[in-house]
Design a protein around this motif. Structure first.
Motif, PDB file in Angstrom:
ATOM      1  N   SER A  23       0.820  -1.283   0.057  1.00  0.00           N
ATOM      2  CA  SER A  23       0.097   0.088  -0.209  1.00  0.00           C
ATOM      3  C   SER A  23       0.799   1.397   0.054  1.00  0.00           C
ATOM      4  CB  SER A  23      -0.806   0.001   1.237  1.00  0.00           C
ATOM      5  OG  SER A  23      -1.748   1.263   1.411  1.00  0.00           O
ATOM      6  N   LEU A  65       2.329  -6.093 -14.164  1.00  0.00           N
ATOM      7  CA  LEU A  65       1.432  -6.131 -12.854  1.00  0.00           C
ATOM      8  C   LEU A  65       0.066  -5.656 -13.425  1.00  0.00           C
ATOM      9  CD1 LEU A  65       3.702  -4.235 -10.460  1.00  0.00           C
ATOM     10  CD2 LEU A  65       3.711  -6.767 -10.886  1.00  0.00           C
ATOM     11  N   GLU A  66      -0.752  -7.016 -13.550  1.00  0.00           N
ATOM     12  CA  GLU A  66      -2.168  -6.889 -13.849  1.00  0.00           C
ATOM     13  C   GLU A  66      -3.040  -7.902 -13.025  1.00  0.00           C
ATOM     14  OE1 GLU A  66      -2.930  -6.165 -18.290  1.00  0.00           O
ATOM     15  OE2 GLU A  66      -0.810  -6.965 -18.126  1.00  0.00           O
ATOM     16  N   ARG A  77      -4.277   3.574  -3.904  1.00  0.00           N
ATOM     17  CA  ARG A  77      -4.427   3.046  -2.569  1.00  0.00           C
ATOM     18  C   ARG A  77      -5.748   3.073  -1.826  1.00  0.00           C
ATOM     19  NH1 ARG A  77      -4.472   5.616   2.017  1.00  0.00           N
ATOM     20  NH2 ARG A  77      -3.953   7.539   0.993  1.00  0.00           N
ATOM     21  N   THR A 125       3.228  -0.322 -13.773  1.00  0.00           N
ATOM     22  CA  THR A 125       2.535  -1.622 -14.075  1.00  0.00           C
ATOM     23  C   THR A 125       3.042  -2.491 -15.282  1.00  0.00           C
ATOM     24  OG1 THR A 125       0.949  -0.558 -15.420  1.00  0.00           O
ATOM     25  CG2 THR A 125       0.390  -0.609 -13.155  1.00  0.00           C
ATOM     26  N   ILE A 153      -2.246 -11.706  -8.467  1.00  0.00           N
ATOM     27  CA  ILE A 153      -2.483 -10.368  -8.169  1.00  0.00           C
ATOM     28  C   ILE A 153      -4.153 -10.214  -8.583  1.00  0.00           C
ATOM     29  CG2 ILE A 153      -2.436  -7.967  -9.103  1.00  0.00           C
ATOM     30  CD1 ILE A 153       0.234  -8.502  -9.994  1.00  0.00           C
ATOM     31  N   ILE A 167      -5.175  -4.069  -8.416  1.00  0.00           N
ATOM     32  CA  ILE A 167      -4.405  -3.163  -8.457  1.00  0.00           C
ATOM     33  C   ILE A 167      -4.927  -1.579  -8.746  1.00  0.00           C
ATOM     34  CG2 ILE A 167      -3.801  -3.732 -10.997  1.00  0.00           C
ATOM     35  CD1 ILE A 167      -0.886  -3.043 -10.176  1.00  0.00           C
ATOM     36  N   VAL A 169      -1.117  -3.025  -4.484  1.00  0.00           N
ATOM     37  CA  VAL A 169      -1.436  -4.121  -5.161  1.00  0.00           C
ATOM     38  C   VAL A 169      -1.754  -5.082  -4.119  1.00  0.00           C
ATOM     39  CG1 VAL A 169      -0.142  -6.034  -6.349  1.00  0.00           C
ATOM     40  CG2 VAL A 169       0.523  -3.543  -6.669  1.00  0.00           C
ATOM     41  N   ILE A 196      -8.246   0.527  -3.609  1.00  0.00           N
ATOM     42  CA  ILE A 196      -7.928  -0.886  -3.207  1.00  0.00           C
ATOM     43  C   ILE A 196      -8.345  -1.137  -1.744  1.00  0.00           C
ATOM     44  CG2 ILE A 196      -6.295  -2.570  -3.462  1.00  0.00           C
ATOM     45  CD1 ILE A 196      -7.313  -1.679  -6.178  1.00  0.00           C
ATOM     46  N   ILE A 228       3.707   2.661  -8.291  1.00  0.00           N
ATOM     47  CA  ILE A 228       3.590   1.301  -9.181  1.00  0.00           C
ATOM     48  C   ILE A 228       3.709   1.457 -10.598  1.00  0.00           C
ATOM     49  CG2 ILE A 228       2.217  -0.730  -9.747  1.00  0.00           C
ATOM     50  CD1 ILE A 228       0.785  -0.177  -7.032  1.00  0.00           C
ATOM     51  N   GLY A 288      -0.307   4.039  -5.027  1.00  0.00           N
ATOM     52  CA  GLY A 288      -0.889   2.838  -5.402  1.00  0.00           C
ATOM     53  C   GLY A 288      -1.086   1.744  -4.433  1.00  0.00           C
TER      54      GLY A 288
END
Length: 465
Positions: A15, A378-379, A47, A21, A41, A44, A34, A50, A19, A32
């Motif tokens: 957190s 990162l997805e 912050r 991605t 993952i 994403i 994740v 999510i 990021i 951001g």
């Protein structure tokens, strides 16, 4: 009044990080987060967004960190070279280095040497942000190496030493080729690639002039049948082209094209001495080229004088990065070299911008490994292979352009934490899966014993008293 939606339970939430991605839109997310569940993952984004969606068993404070996908090294020797780093003299030509020293030292290794070397290579890669690698096809004790690598938690594709051309008239060509074909078949049966496996076999060839047409065709057939790929060394110097022209009448890539063994699941390493026709054939086939800039400079390949890497990039050849052997395993160092070599050689600072270099080390490499659906960005839904870079360091401040900073200023020393398959394998700069101090001590003893067995002289320029 609408009831708030229940929050999803996740294992880990990183957190507050910046990021990168590497997704299709190449989003960079400030402040951001994740979220990781198991090996994937699951969320994403920003912050606050999510945090409202998930309930984390563990929250990692990402403030002051840059999070990137795990880097992917598409050419590295995980055995042999980690035990002989710096030992081979610097005043030898290419053939002497490879066959007079490196091969001799490789062949003198024991299975225990191979185990230690592989763990050493994995520790160095993990600590500098590499989460996945493609091994160069020079492992002797494949099962022992696979077991040792699995202990580290790294992701990788490995292969046994395969070269079958009979250069000596006394050699039995049929027997050599039969053994090579059995090796290629057996290794992928013993170590199959599945979604839940970290270490698997991949039909790599030593390449150069060492493999027959039969073995090339068989390796490509295996790769096509099993959703794998083929990798091989080719044309670091002019020697490969000279041999192929003398024995086939065609240059190396032309010969491979005529055999029908090029394709989007084929990766050639080095490719420093190609001509325009070979570049066009690679581009048309969809093949990849693994560029190893540190090894090229150390070996004096002439890559900046002869190499057609700008032309490859312009024609659409999928370019990736490797650390190779005998140099640092830190892929971030390779990134800065790859960004600068051809800018200087061509006097054109538009070549290989940082964004292109980071693509080479992530999404391009995932494509080479036939893993674009799993790693490289990162997805949501992809494997949780990611790196936290500590920006509270001099090379990271001031932080104004994260991609440029990563390529031009950073290196692996700033890697604070690494996750592979959702597991935290580096934390606070230390590998969590291996006793590093014990490993380093064992490697030092094993290296000295290996050199003594090989019977090669210590040719350091300055005496050690």
């Amino acid at each position: 009044m609408t009831e708030p939606l229940p929050r999803q339970a996740v294992d880990t939430l990183i957190s507050g990080a910046l990021i990168v991605t590497m997704d299709a839109e190449r989003r960079v997310i400030g402040d951001g987060a994740v979220a990781i569940l198991g090996d994937r993952i699951v969320a994403i984004g920003k912050r606050e967004t999510i945090a409202a969606q998930v309930e984390a068993r563990q929250t990692v404070d990402g403030r002051g960190f840059v999070v990137t996908p795990g880097l992917i090294n598409t050419h590295v020797h995980v055995t042999g070279d980690p035990l002989i780093r710096g030992f081979i003299p610097e005043d030898l030509d290419f053939m002497e280095v490879v066959f007079g020293w490196a091969t001799r030292l490789h062949q003198a290794q024991t299975p225990d040497d191979q185990r230690l070397a592989a763990q050493m290579a994995a520790v160095e890669m993990l600590r500098s942000g590499t989460t996945c690698f493609l091994e160069a096809g020079t492992i002797l004790a494949l099962d022992e190496v696979a077991d040792s690598l699995r202990q580290t938690g790294i992701r990788g594709l490995i292969s046994e030493w395969v070269m079958d051309r009979a250069f000596d008239p006394a050699d039995d060509q049929t027997a050599l080729t039969d053994r090579a074909l059995r090796t290629l078949q057996d290794e992928i049966v013993r170590h199959p690639l599945r979604d839940d496996t970290l270490i698997a076999a991949w039909p790599s060839l030593v390449g150069h002039q060492t493999n027959t047409d039969t073995t090339w065709r068989f390796a490509k057939q295996l790769a096509d049948q099993h959703g794998l790929g083929v990798s091989a060394h080719m044309s670091p110097s002019a020697l490969d082209a000279e041999w192929y022209l003398a024995h086939t009448g065609r240059r190396p890539v032309e010969h491979l094209a005529d055999l029908g063994v090029l394709g989007s699941n084929v990766s050639l390493t080095h490719a420093a001495h190609l001509d325009a026709r070979e570049v066009a054939l690679l581009a048309a086939s969809g093949a990849s080229v693994a560029h190893c800039p540190m090894a090229a400079l150390k070996g004096g390949y002439g890559v900046t004088a002869i190499g057609l890497f700008p032309e490859m990039a312009a024609s659409g050849v999928n370019l990736t990065l490797g650390t190779d052997a005998g140099v640092s395993g830190d892929l971030i160092r390779c990134m800065s070299l790859a960004a600068g070599l051809f800018r200087d050689a061509r006097q054109d600072n538009r070549l290989f911008p940082p964004s292109t270099i980071l693509e080479m080390a992530t999404v391009n490499a995932a494509s080479t490994l036939q893993m674009s659906d799993r790693i490289g960005s990162l997805e949501v839904g992809k494997k949780a292979d990611l790196v936290m870079h500590d920006t509270d360091r001099p090379e990271w401040r001031p932080l104004l352009n994260v991609v440029a900073q990563l390529v031009w200023s950073a290196d692996g020393r700033g890697v604070h934490s690494v996750w592979v398959d959702g597991r935290r394998v580096v934390e606070d700069y230390r590998v969590t899966t291996v006793d590093e101090h014990r490993l380093y001590a064992e490697v030092q003893v094993a290296a000295k014993a290996l050199i003594a067995r090989a019977g090669l002289p210590d040719r350091q320029v300055w005496p050690v008293l």
